[in-house]
Scaffold this motif. Structure first.
Motif, PDB file in Angstrom:
ATOM      1  N   VAL A  34       7.826  -6.730  -8.097  1.00  0.00           N
ATOM      2  CA  VAL A  34       6.955  -7.833  -8.148  1.00  0.00           C
ATOM      3  C   VAL A  34       6.214  -7.600  -6.441  1.00  0.00           C
ATOM      4  O   VAL A  34       5.022  -8.013  -6.541  1.00  0.00           O
ATOM      5  CB  VAL A  34       7.726  -9.146  -8.149  1.00  0.00           C
ATOM      6  CG1 VAL A  34       6.370 -10.281  -7.771  1.00  0.00           C
ATOM      7  CG2 VAL A  34       8.201  -9.385  -9.487  1.00  0.00           C
ATOM      8  N   SER A  35       6.807  -7.592  -5.657  1.00  0.00           N
ATOM      9  CA  SER A  35       6.203  -7.378  -4.290  1.00  0.00           C
ATOM     10  C   SER A  35       5.379  -6.272  -4.130  1.00  0.00           C
ATOM     11  O   SER A  35       4.419  -6.055  -3.505  1.00  0.00           O
ATOM     12  CB  SER A  35       7.440  -7.085  -3.183  1.00  0.00           C
ATOM     13  OG  SER A  35       7.910  -5.974  -3.430  1.00  0.00           O
ATOM     14  N   GLN A  36       5.506  -5.024  -4.980  1.00  0.00           N
ATOM     15  CA  GLN A  36       4.557  -3.917  -4.947  1.00  0.00           C
ATOM     16  C   GLN A  36       3.414  -3.964  -6.075  1.00  0.00           C
ATOM     17  O   GLN A  36       2.625  -3.072  -6.123  1.00  0.00           O
ATOM     18  CB  GLN A  36       5.436  -2.699  -5.281  1.00  0.00           C
ATOM     19  CG  GLN A  36       6.260  -2.178  -4.083  1.00  0.00           C
ATOM     20  CD  GLN A  36       7.245  -1.096  -4.371  1.00  0.00           C
ATOM     21  OE1 GLN A  36       7.189  -0.437  -5.404  1.00  0.00           O
ATOM     22  NE2 GLN A  36       8.236  -1.097  -3.381  1.00  0.00           N
ATOM     23  N   ALA A  37       3.557  -5.034  -7.060  1.00  0.00           N
ATOM     24  CA  ALA A  37       2.562  -5.152  -8.022  1.00  0.00           C
ATOM     25  C   ALA A  37       1.189  -5.389  -7.388  1.00  0.00           C
ATOM     26  O   ALA A  37       1.152  -6.317  -6.384  1.00  0.00           O
ATOM     27  CB  ALA A  37       2.898  -6.188  -9.086  1.00  0.00           C
ATOM     28  N   THR A  38       0.263  -5.014  -8.108  1.00  0.00           N
ATOM     29  CA  THR A  38      -1.271  -5.147  -7.518  1.00  0.00           C
ATOM     30  C   THR A  38      -1.618  -6.785  -8.125  1.00  0.00           C
ATOM     31  O   THR A  38      -1.357  -7.050  -9.029  1.00  0.00           O
ATOM     32  CB  THR A  38      -2.303  -4.526  -8.265  1.00  0.00           C
ATOM     33  OG1 THR A  38      -1.853  -2.857  -8.001  1.00  0.00           O
ATOM     34  CG2 THR A  38      -3.386  -4.447  -7.672  1.00  0.00           C
ATOM     35  N   ALA A  39      -1.970  -7.657  -7.058  1.00  0.00           N
ATOM     36  CA  ALA A  39      -2.237  -8.916  -7.245  1.00  0.00           C
ATOM     37  C   ALA A  39      -3.721  -9.080  -7.335  1.00  0.00           C
ATOM     38  O   ALA A  39      -4.548  -8.768  -6.737  1.00  0.00           O
ATOM     39  CB  ALA A  39      -1.586  -9.636  -6.059  1.00  0.00           C
ATOM     40  N   PHE A  40      -4.179 -10.083  -8.454  1.00  0.00           N
ATOM     41  CA  PHE A  40      -5.474 -10.337  -8.484  1.00  0.00           C
ATOM     42  C   PHE A  40      -5.525 -12.126  -8.673  1.00  0.00           C
ATOM     43  O   PHE A  40      -4.764 -12.634  -9.287  1.00  0.00           O
ATOM     44  CB  PHE A  40      -6.003  -9.713  -9.750  1.00  0.00           C
ATOM     45  CG  PHE A  40      -5.854  -8.355 -10.000  1.00  0.00           C
ATOM     46  CD1 PHE A  40      -6.941  -7.528  -9.223  1.00  0.00           C
ATOM     47  CD2 PHE A  40      -5.039  -7.670 -10.621  1.00  0.00           C
ATOM     48  CE1 PHE A  40      -6.964  -6.125  -9.377  1.00  0.00           C
ATOM     49  CE2 PHE A  40      -4.870  -6.241 -10.671  1.00  0.00           C
ATOM     50  CZ  PHE A  40      -5.993  -5.520 -10.086  1.00  0.00           C
ATOM     51  N   SER A  41      -6.321 -12.528  -7.691  1.00  0.00           N
ATOM     52  CA  SER A  41      -6.466 -13.978  -7.812  1.00  0.00           C
ATOM     53  C   SER A  41      -7.204 -14.433  -8.786  1.00  0.00           C
ATOM     54  O   SER A  41      -7.188 -15.529  -9.169  1.00  0.00           O
ATOM     55  CB  SER A  41      -7.269 -14.421  -6.271  1.00  0.00           C
ATOM     56  OG  SER A  41      -8.363 -13.886  -6.285  1.00  0.00           O
TER      57      SER A  41
END
Length: 332
Positions: A34-41
């Motif tokens: 989860v910490s390495q997953a690409t995050a999109f707002s």
């Protein structure tokens, strides 16, 4: 058959330690993923990323959006003007049960009714949408309690109270619960995103990676995952210490038995040499009636037992005086 408690404790604690280690490894894997997953707002930023990189699938991403029903939403059973996409209604019966062991009344609960319903939904930023598949597979439920009411049972007659007292069970009332995932709720979805024929969707990963639909932000999710690794780590250390202690005890006991066996073998060899040296002139032990006498018991001073039997007696076999010291004797 005698139970080897040391083996039982060592094996069970080692198994629990291994289970905690596996759980800790799994939670650390989820945390790292989860910490390495690409995050999109927003969903729009996710679409821009897919277009820029010319891809239609990403193994693990995080995206935030508002809940929107695909088709008709589910109306709340108890609250007007409240709609959602996932609904769970429970009726819980509260009782008092007489415990003969504790000699007191204890409260208990039992689920007597459960009704669930859900409709397809998506997350939106007001412009673009992403469909959410299999929300029931999320390892956290995104629903929230929107209605919780306890209705006590009507006052019973004196006869009914007497019957309940004799039976040892009486109903206190019923609790009505409704859990709902309302529309317009802001959710964080973590999973595998796919785009097919222009339709965007997020679903559980196929390789064991975490799938989460949560009302928490990504930062809060990561904090919960970090906190979730603490308990398995503590229990792993505790059960590991218990297992190590039990194994150490078994090893120590086995070593002590080894030393006792070697000592016994040395005594037997020494008594055989005494028998060979003195022939039949040496009197036999009064306990085993076989081996030659080879010790003097202090303070009574009797010479009546062999080397082996002197290790097993606490009082003199002749005068029954308590033995304070055993001295080896030698025949010249």
């Amino acid at each position: 058959m005698d139970v080897r408690w040391d083996i039982l404790i060592a094996a069970s604690s080692a198994g629990l330690c291994a289970g905690c280690a596996y759980l800790l490894h799994q939670r650390n894997s989820h945390l790292n993923a989860v910490s390495q997953a690409t995050a999109f707002s927003t969903v729009s930023r996710l679409i821009d990323y897919l277009d820029e990189n010319e891809v239609n699938e990403i193994e693990l991403i995080s995206v935030t959006g508002k809940v929107a029903a695909i088709g008709g939403a589910i109306k709340s059973k108890y609250l007007d003007n409240l709609e959602g996409v996932i609904s769970e209604q429970q009726v819980v019966e509260h009782r008092s049960e007489w415990s003969s062991a504790l000699q007191r009344w204890l409260d208990s609960e039992s689920l007597i009714s459960l009704a669930t319903n859900q409709v397809p939904f998506s997350l939106t930023d007001g412009v673009n949408f992403i469909s959410v598949f299999s929300p029931n597979l999320s390892y956290q439920s995104p629903t929230q309690i929107v209605y919780d009411k306890f209705e006590p049972k009507d006052e019973a007659s004196a006869v009914r109270h007497l019957v309940n007292y004799v039976v040892g069970s009486q109903v206190k009332g019923h609790q009505y619960l409704e859990k709902l995932l309302p529309v317009e709720t802001i959710l964080t979805a973590i999973g595998t995103v796919k785009r097919s024929e222009g339709e965007l969707s997020i679903a559980p990963p196929e390789n064991g990676l975490p799938y989460l639909i949560s009302r928490q932000s990504l930062t809060e999710v990561l904090q919960d995952l970090k906190g979730g690794t603490l308990n398995p780590k503590i229990f792993m250390v505790i059960f590991g210490a218990i297992s190590f202690t039990a194994i150490s005890y078994m090893a120590y006991s086995k070593y002590q038995k080894y030393l006792a066996r070697k000592k016994r073998e040395a005594l037997i060899r020494e008594m055989e040499s005494m028998r060979d040296a003195n022939g039949d002139s040496t009197e036999s032990c009064v306990v085993c009636l076989d081996n030659p006498r080879g010790t003097v018991l202090i303070p009574c001073g009797h010479v009546c037992v062999c080397l082996l039997c002197s290790e097993q007696v606490d009082t003199c076999p002749v005068c029954r005086h308590e033995i304070e010291q055993i001295v080896r004797t030698y025949n010249a």
